[in-house]
Design an enzyme around this catalytic site. Structure first.
Site, short mmCIF file in Angstrom:
data_model
loop_
_atom_site.label_atom_id
_atom_site.label_comp_id
_atom_site.label_asym_id
_atom_site.label_seq_id
_atom_site.Cartn_x
_atom_site.Cartn_y
_atom_site.Cartn_z
N LYS A 14 0.83 -1.21 0.00
CA LYS A 14 0.00 0.00 0.00
C LYS A 14 0.87 1.26 0.00
O LYS A 14 0.64 2.17 -0.79
CB LYS A 14 -0.93 0.03 1.22
CG LYS A 14 -1.96 -1.10 1.25
CD LYS A 14 -2.97 -0.91 2.37
CE LYS A 14 -2.39 -1.02 3.77
NZ LYS A 14 -1.87 -2.34 4.15
N ARG A 89 -10.23 0.35 7.74
CA ARG A 89 -9.85 -1.02 8.06
C ARG A 89 -11.00 -1.81 8.66
O ARG A 89 -10.84 -2.99 8.96
CB ARG A 89 -8.70 -1.01 9.06
CG ARG A 89 -7.30 -1.10 8.43
CD ARG A 89 -6.31 -0.93 9.56
NE ARG A 89 -5.04 -1.59 9.34
CZ ARG A 89 -3.95 -0.96 8.91
NH1 ARG A 89 -3.99 0.30 8.56
NH2 ARG A 89 -2.81 -1.62 8.81
N ARG A 128 11.35 -6.05 5.78
CA ARG A 128 11.16 -4.65 6.18
C ARG A 128 11.63 -4.43 7.62
O ARG A 128 12.13 -3.36 7.96
CB ARG A 128 9.67 -4.29 6.05
CG ARG A 128 9.40 -2.82 6.27
CD ARG A 128 7.99 -2.44 5.85
NE ARG A 128 6.99 -2.86 6.81
CZ ARG A 128 5.68 -2.70 6.65
NH1 ARG A 128 5.21 -2.16 5.54
NH2 ARG A 128 4.82 -3.08 7.56
N ARG A 134 10.74 -1.46 12.05
CA ARG A 134 9.42 -1.19 12.63
C ARG A 134 9.13 -2.17 13.75
O ARG A 134 9.26 -3.38 13.58
CB ARG A 134 8.35 -1.31 11.54
CG ARG A 134 7.83 0.03 11.09
CD ARG A 134 6.82 -0.12 10.02
NE ARG A 134 5.57 -0.74 10.48
CZ ARG A 134 4.44 -0.68 9.78
NH1 ARG A 134 4.41 -0.07 8.62
NH2 ARG A 134 3.36 -1.26 10.23
N ARG A 145 -1.41 -9.45 13.12
CA ARG A 145 -1.92 -8.46 12.16
C ARG A 145 -2.63 -9.15 10.99
O ARG A 145 -3.64 -8.66 10.50
CB ARG A 145 -0.78 -7.56 11.68
CG ARG A 145 -0.37 -6.53 12.74
CD ARG A 145 1.04 -6.03 12.57
NE ARG A 145 1.24 -5.29 11.35
CZ ARG A 145 2.43 -5.17 10.74
NH1 ARG A 145 3.51 -5.76 11.25
NH2 ARG A 145 2.54 -4.48 9.65
P1 AMP Z 1 0.09 0.30 8.88
O1 AMP Z 1 1.30 1.17 8.83
O2 AMP Z 1 -1.03 0.78 7.98
O3 AMP Z 1 0.39 -1.16 8.68
O4 AMP Z 1 -0.52 0.43 10.37
C1 AMP Z 1 0.23 0.01 11.49
C2 AMP Z 1 -0.69 -0.14 12.70
O5 AMP Z 1 -1.33 1.11 12.98
C3 AMP Z 1 -1.83 -1.13 12.53
O6 AMP Z 1 -1.43 -2.46 12.77
C4 AMP Z 1 -2.83 -0.62 13.56
O7 AMP Z 1 -2.44 -0.97 14.86
C5 AMP Z 1 -2.67 0.89 13.43
N1 AMP Z 1 -3.58 1.45 12.41
C6 AMP Z 1 -3.25 2.06 11.22
N2 AMP Z 1 -4.34 2.42 10.54
C7 AMP Z 1 -5.41 2.05 11.29
C8 AMP Z 1 -6.83 2.13 11.11
N3 AMP Z 1 -7.37 2.65 10.01
N4 AMP Z 1 -7.61 1.62 12.11
C9 AMP Z 1 -7.09 1.08 13.22
N5 AMP Z 1 -5.77 0.96 13.45
C10 AMP Z 1 -4.93 1.43 12.49
#
Ligand code: AMP
Length: 191
Positions: A14, A89, A128, A134, A145
């Site tokens: 993404k 999400r 990554r 991270r 996840r």
């Molecule tokens: P990402 O970088 O998009 O993989 O997001 C990393 C983490 O941030 C996720 O595993 C969630 O814990 C939190 N997070 C990011 N976007 C959302 C969302 N739209 N709703 C809930 N938690 C989120």
């Protein structure tokens, strides 16, 4: 430019494809994961709350997330189109986004779904972890996840299909091929 929701499992690309789309079309970009990591880095109250969820591979509660999203959206310049990366999400977030945009005379535009097999996703995320460090890119949290994705996020794919917004792209081993197909779909939507 129409707005774009970019959708897919952790590690599906993404962020990578959003960067390419931004470079080509000059759109705004909201990555909710990046917003939250920024809050954590700055030691804010929101960051402290978010960290507990992120480190456990869980989603931040919908109300909180929806509020953050609206504030981030309103802070962006209007009229260029925005890519929503990592949001929505859950179905509740999707309904809220639709309502928030409608209230501003905008809409979701189109949804780009990235489909990648789980073995490839795991390999990418572990890689990554080495490259970017991270905290949530370790095997145990990644598995959580994936589970959260399967249970809470994947059902949204059909929601987008019912809205007539879904464009699905399946990983076949070539980033250039994916990008060419994605650009073609974006161009067709904006003609
Ligand atoms: P990402 O970088 O998009 O993989 O997001 C990393 C983490 O941030 C996720 O595993 C969630 O814990 C939190 N997070 C990011 N976007 C959302 C969302 N739209 N709703 C809930 N938690 C989120």
């Amino acid at each position: 430019m129409k707005n774009i929701v970019i959708f897919g499992a952790p590690g599906s690309g993404k962020g990578t494809y959003s960067d390419e789309i931004v470079a080509k079309y000059g759109m705004g970009h909201i990555s909710t994961g990046d917003v939250l990591r920024g809050e954590i880095k700055n030691g804010t109250e929101l960051g402290k709350v978010a960290k507990g969820y992120i480190d456990n591979g869980q989603l931040i509660p919908d109300e909180l997330m929806i509020d953050i999203l609206a504030k981030t959206y309103d802070a962006l310049p209007q009229g260029t189109g925005v890519i929503f990366d990592g949001f929505p999400r859950t179905i509740a977030q999707a309904e809220a986004l639709k309502k928030m945009l409608a209230g501003r005379g905008h809409d979701m535009g189109m949804m780009i779904e990235l489909v990648v097999d789980e073995e490839t996703l795991m390999a990418r995320l572990l890689n990554r972890a080495i490259e970017q460090g991270r905290a949530d890119d370790n095997e145990e949290t990644i598995k959580k996840r994936f589970e959260v994705y399967r249970n809470q996020t994947a059902p949204l794919s059909e929601w987008f299909e019912n809205e007539g917004l879904r464009h699905t792209f399946t990983w076949k081993g070539s980033k250039d091929q994916m990008l060419a197909e994605i650009f073609e779909a974006i161009d067709a939507e904006n003609n």
